[in-house]
Design a protein around this motif. Structure first.
Motif, PDB file in Angstrom:
ATOM      1  N   ALA A  41       0.826  -1.218   0.000  1.00  0.00           N
ATOM      2  CA  ALA A  41       0.000   0.000   0.000  1.00  0.00           C
ATOM      3  C   ALA A  41       0.862   1.271   0.000  1.00  0.00           C
ATOM      4  O   ALA A  41       0.441   2.315  -0.488  1.00  0.00           O
ATOM      5  CB  ALA A  41      -0.930  -0.008   1.205  1.00  0.00           C
ATOM      6  N   GLN A  42       2.082   1.154   0.534  1.00  0.00           N
ATOM      7  CA  GLN A  42       2.972   2.326   0.570  1.00  0.00           C
ATOM      8  C   GLN A  42       3.520   2.664  -0.809  1.00  0.00           C
ATOM      9  O   GLN A  42       3.960   3.778  -1.057  1.00  0.00           O
ATOM     10  CB  GLN A  42       4.163   2.055   1.488  1.00  0.00           C
ATOM     11  CG  GLN A  42       3.817   1.803   2.938  1.00  0.00           C
ATOM     12  CD  GLN A  42       5.025   1.259   3.684  1.00  0.00           C
ATOM     13  OE1 GLN A  42       6.152   1.730   3.509  1.00  0.00           O
ATOM     14  NE2 GLN A  42       4.805   0.262   4.533  1.00  0.00           N
ATOM     15  N   SER A  59       8.875   3.184  -7.619  1.00  0.00           N
ATOM     16  CA  SER A  59       8.215   1.875  -7.497  1.00  0.00           C
ATOM     17  C   SER A  59       7.601   1.504  -8.837  1.00  0.00           C
ATOM     18  O   SER A  59       7.034   2.364  -9.534  1.00  0.00           O
ATOM     19  CB  SER A  59       7.147   1.899  -6.412  1.00  0.00           C
ATOM     20  OG  SER A  59       6.104   2.770  -6.785  1.00  0.00           O
ATOM     21  N   LEU A  60       7.766   0.235  -9.198  1.00  0.00           N
ATOM     22  CA  LEU A  60       7.194  -0.258 -10.465  1.00  0.00           C
ATOM     23  C   LEU A  60       6.134  -1.304 -10.176  1.00  0.00           C
ATOM     24  O   LEU A  60       6.327  -2.191  -9.361  1.00  0.00           O
ATOM     25  CB  LEU A  60       8.291  -0.874 -11.348  1.00  0.00           C
ATOM     26  CG  LEU A  60       9.365   0.055 -11.903  1.00  0.00           C
ATOM     27  CD1 LEU A  60      10.325  -0.744 -12.801  1.00  0.00           C
ATOM     28  CD2 LEU A  60       8.753   1.206 -12.677  1.00  0.00           C
ATOM     29  N   TYR A  61       5.027  -1.219 -10.846  1.00  0.00           N
ATOM     30  CA  TYR A  61       3.952  -2.196 -10.824  1.00  0.00           C
ATOM     31  C   TYR A  61       3.295  -2.081 -12.178  1.00  0.00           C
ATOM     32  O   TYR A  61       3.438  -1.046 -12.854  1.00  0.00           O
ATOM     33  CB  TYR A  61       2.934  -1.914  -9.692  1.00  0.00           C
ATOM     34  CG  TYR A  61       2.512  -0.473  -9.604  1.00  0.00           C
ATOM     35  CD1 TYR A  61       3.168   0.426  -8.751  1.00  0.00           C
ATOM     36  CD2 TYR A  61       1.485   0.024 -10.426  1.00  0.00           C
ATOM     37  CE1 TYR A  61       2.794   1.758  -8.712  1.00  0.00           C
ATOM     38  CE2 TYR A  61       1.120   1.355 -10.374  1.00  0.00           C
ATOM     39  CZ  TYR A  61       1.782   2.221  -9.527  1.00  0.00           C
ATOM     40  OH  TYR A  61       1.426   3.549  -9.485  1.00  0.00           O
ATOM     41  N   ASP A  62       2.581  -3.070 -12.734  1.00  0.00           N
ATOM     42  CA  ASP A  62       2.371  -4.357 -12.121  1.00  0.00           C
ATOM     43  C   ASP A  62       3.406  -5.349 -12.628  1.00  0.00           C
ATOM     44  O   ASP A  62       4.456  -4.915 -13.118  1.00  0.00           O
ATOM     45  CB  ASP A  62       0.927  -4.823 -12.370  1.00  0.00           C
ATOM     46  CG  ASP A  62       0.580  -4.988 -13.844  1.00  0.00           C
ATOM     47  OD1 ASP A  62       1.455  -4.801 -14.704  1.00  0.00           O
ATOM     48  OD2 ASP A  62      -0.565  -5.348 -14.145  1.00  0.00           O
ATOM     49  N   SER A  63       3.096  -6.662 -12.561  1.00  0.00           N
ATOM     50  CA  SER A  63       4.107  -7.661 -12.914  1.00  0.00           C
ATOM     51  C   SER A  63       4.559  -7.540 -14.370  1.00  0.00           C
ATOM     52  O   SER A  63       5.706  -7.824 -14.699  1.00  0.00           O
ATOM     53  CB  SER A  63       3.598  -9.075 -12.630  1.00  0.00           C
ATOM     54  OG  SER A  63       2.546  -9.429 -13.515  1.00  0.00           O
ATOM     55  N   ARG A  64       3.653  -7.092 -15.253  1.00  0.00           N
ATOM     56  CA  ARG A  64       4.047  -6.988 -16.674  1.00  0.00           C
ATOM     57  C   ARG A  64       5.073  -5.880 -16.867  1.00  0.00           C
ATOM     58  O   ARG A  64       6.022  -6.024 -17.637  1.00  0.00           O
ATOM     59  CB  ARG A  64       2.821  -6.705 -17.532  1.00  0.00           C
ATOM     60  CG  ARG A  64       1.820  -7.823 -17.469  1.00  0.00           C
ATOM     61  CD  ARG A  64       0.675  -7.578 -18.424  1.00  0.00           C
ATOM     62  NE  ARG A  64      -0.455  -8.384 -17.999  1.00  0.00           N
ATOM     63  CZ  ARG A  64      -1.536  -8.601 -18.716  1.00  0.00           C
ATOM     64  NH1 ARG A  64      -1.659  -8.072 -19.899  1.00  0.00           N
ATOM     65  NH2 ARG A  64      -2.516  -9.346 -18.253  1.00  0.00           N
ATOM     66  N   VAL A  65       4.850  -4.765 -16.164  1.00  0.00           N
ATOM     67  CA  VAL A  65       5.795  -3.644 -16.253  1.00  0.00           C
ATOM     68  C   VAL A  65       7.135  -4.060 -15.648  1.00  0.00           C
ATOM     69  O   VAL A  65       8.205  -3.780 -16.196  1.00  0.00           O
ATOM     70  CB  VAL A  65       5.208  -2.413 -15.519  1.00  0.00           C
ATOM     71  CG1 VAL A  65       6.221  -1.287 -15.434  1.00  0.00           C
ATOM     72  CG2 VAL A  65       3.928  -1.953 -16.213  1.00  0.00           C
ATOM     73  N   ILE A  66       7.068  -4.769 -14.525  1.00  0.00           N
ATOM     74  CA  ILE A  66       8.307  -5.199 -13.855  1.00  0.00           C
ATOM     75  C   ILE A  66       9.084  -6.162 -14.760  1.00  0.00           C
ATOM     76  O   ILE A  66      10.298  -6.032 -14.938  1.00  0.00           O
ATOM     77  CB  ILE A  66       7.995  -5.864 -12.494  1.00  0.00           C
ATOM     78  CG1 ILE A  66       7.297  -4.871 -11.559  1.00  0.00           C
ATOM     79  CG2 ILE A  66       9.268  -6.407 -11.853  1.00  0.00           C
ATOM     80  CD1 ILE A  66       6.756  -5.502 -10.265  1.00  0.00           C
ATOM     81  N   ALA A  67       8.370  -7.130 -15.345  1.00  0.00           N
ATOM     82  CA  ALA A  67       9.050  -8.128 -16.192  1.00  0.00           C
ATOM     83  C   ALA A  67       9.723  -7.443 -17.379  1.00  0.00           C
ATOM     84  O   ALA A  67      10.866  -7.755 -17.736  1.00  0.00           O
ATOM     85  CB  ALA A  67       8.050  -9.181 -16.670  1.00  0.00           C
ATOM     86  N   GLU A  68       9.022  -6.499 -17.959  1.00  0.00           N
ATOM     87  CA  GLU A  68       9.580  -5.795 -19.114  1.00  0.00           C
ATOM     88  C   GLU A  68      10.805  -4.976 -18.708  1.00  0.00           C
ATOM     89  O   GLU A  68      11.817  -4.969 -19.399  1.00  0.00           O
ATOM     90  CB  GLU A  68       8.492  -4.890 -19.692  1.00  0.00           C
ATOM     91  CG  GLU A  68       8.881  -4.281 -20.989  1.00  0.00           C
ATOM     92  CD  GLU A  68       7.671  -3.779 -21.766  1.00  0.00           C
ATOM     93  OE1 GLU A  68       6.535  -4.231 -21.518  1.00  0.00           O
ATOM     94  OE2 GLU A  68       7.878  -2.910 -22.606  1.00  0.00           O
ATOM     95  N   PHE A  69      10.704  -4.327 -17.564  1.00  0.00           N
ATOM     96  CA  PHE A  69      11.838  -3.545 -17.065  1.00  0.00           C
ATOM     97  C   PHE A  69      13.046  -4.454 -16.841  1.00  0.00           C
ATOM     98  O   PHE A  69      14.155  -4.157 -17.281  1.00  0.00           O
ATOM     99  CB  PHE A  69      11.450  -2.835 -15.759  1.00  0.00           C
ATOM    100  CG  PHE A  69      12.618  -2.195 -15.065  1.00  0.00           C
ATOM    101  CD1 PHE A  69      13.154  -1.000 -15.530  1.00  0.00           C
ATOM    102  CD2 PHE A  69      13.213  -2.807 -13.962  1.00  0.00           C
ATOM    103  CE1 PHE A  69      14.247  -0.422 -14.906  1.00  0.00           C
ATOM    104  CE2 PHE A  69      14.303  -2.233 -13.337  1.00  0.00           C
ATOM    105  CZ  PHE A  69      14.827  -1.035 -13.810  1.00  0.00           C
ATOM    106  N   LEU A  70      12.806  -5.580 -16.159  1.00  0.00           N
ATOM    107  CA  LEU A  70      13.910  -6.497 -15.839  1.00  0.00           C
ATOM    108  C   LEU A  70      14.543  -7.058 -17.102  1.00  0.00           C
ATOM    109  O   LEU A  70      15.758  -7.246 -17.170  1.00  0.00           O
ATOM    110  CB  LEU A  70      13.405  -7.650 -14.963  1.00  0.00           C
ATOM    111  CG  LEU A  70      12.962  -7.268 -13.545  1.00  0.00           C
ATOM    112  CD1 LEU A  70      12.297  -8.464 -12.869  1.00  0.00           C
ATOM    113  CD2 LEU A  70      14.142  -6.768 -12.712  1.00  0.00           C
TER     114      LEU A  70
END
Ligand SMILES: N[C@@H](CCC(=O)N[C@@H](CS)C(=O)NCC(=O)O)C(=O)O
Length: 202
Positions: A41-42, A59-70
């Motif tokens: 929530a933070q 902060s990055l969300y959601d999992s699709r954005v995170i996966a693409e970033f990684l």
């Protein structure tokens, strides 16, 4: 970097598998998203996990954005094609895998409500999505080694994490019995160290 997540979330496991395949080190911050005061929530206005916290505070969300970033952090084991149709097709596999998790989570949460409040129509609607998603994944995979092309992609990772979660939370679906080709593909996925290392603790 820190990953705010749980060990059981299929979306978080997808991100953790991406990290493992790409040999990216990251601190794991365990969160209970259903607690009164979830850590997510933070950092995510939607209060969902996973959330990736970058060293500069972003902060990055959601999992699709995170996966693409990684995937862009290092060229080791590219999981998403650079552009065009190939990229769209891998992302479509990811959408199918994530969509199976979405429908499964909807059923799981509905079943947790008081019995009188549960909607059988809603559950049936989600079950239809699960059924057609699983049939489509099996048909399109056929006897191929990977969802798209000749190498592991984010599509395989998403699908494997969702199918594993379905088996864990909704075992009555019995997708392995219904779809032997999908089961054979999954057995190969299950031998990957990235899959083994990210299994929820027993
Ligand atoms: N589309 C999101 C879905 C994330 C998601 O729904 N995570 C679940 C845990 S498996 C969650 O945090 N749910 C809390 C809620 O919906 O309030 C993603 O890919 O990251």
């Amino acid at each position: 970097m820190k990953l705010v997540a749980s060990y059981t979330s299929p979306y978080a496991r997808k991100v953790r598998m991406v990290m493992a395949e790409k040999r990216i080190e990251c601190e794991f911050v365990e969160d209970n998203i259903w607690s009164a005061d979830p850590i997510a929530a933070q950092y995510n206005p939607l209060t969902k996990i996973p959330v990736l916290l970058l060293d500069d505070g972003t902060s990055l969300y959601d999992s699709r954005v995170i996966a693409e970033f990684l995937d862009g952090v290092t060229p080791v084991s590219r999981l998403i094609p650079e552009s065009g149709r190939e990229r769209a097709l891998v992302k479509r596999w990811e959408a199918l895998g994530d969509g199976l998790a979405d429908a499964g989570v909807a059923v799981f949460l509905e079943r947790k409500r008081a019995e009188a409040k549960q909607s059988e129509d809603w559950i049936a609607r989600q079950r239809d999505k699960l059924e057609s998603g699983i049939v489509t994944a099996a048909r399109e995979l056929a006897d191929r080694k990977f969802c798209h092309g000749e190498n592991l992609t984010l599509g395989d990772i998403s699908l494997a994490c969702s199918l594993a979660w379905l088996e864990f939370r909704l075992p009555e679906i019995r997708w392995r019995t219904a779809q032997p080709a999908l089961a054979a593909w999954m057995e190969r996925m299950e031998t990957r160290p990235s899959f083994i290392e990210t299994a929820p603790p027993k």
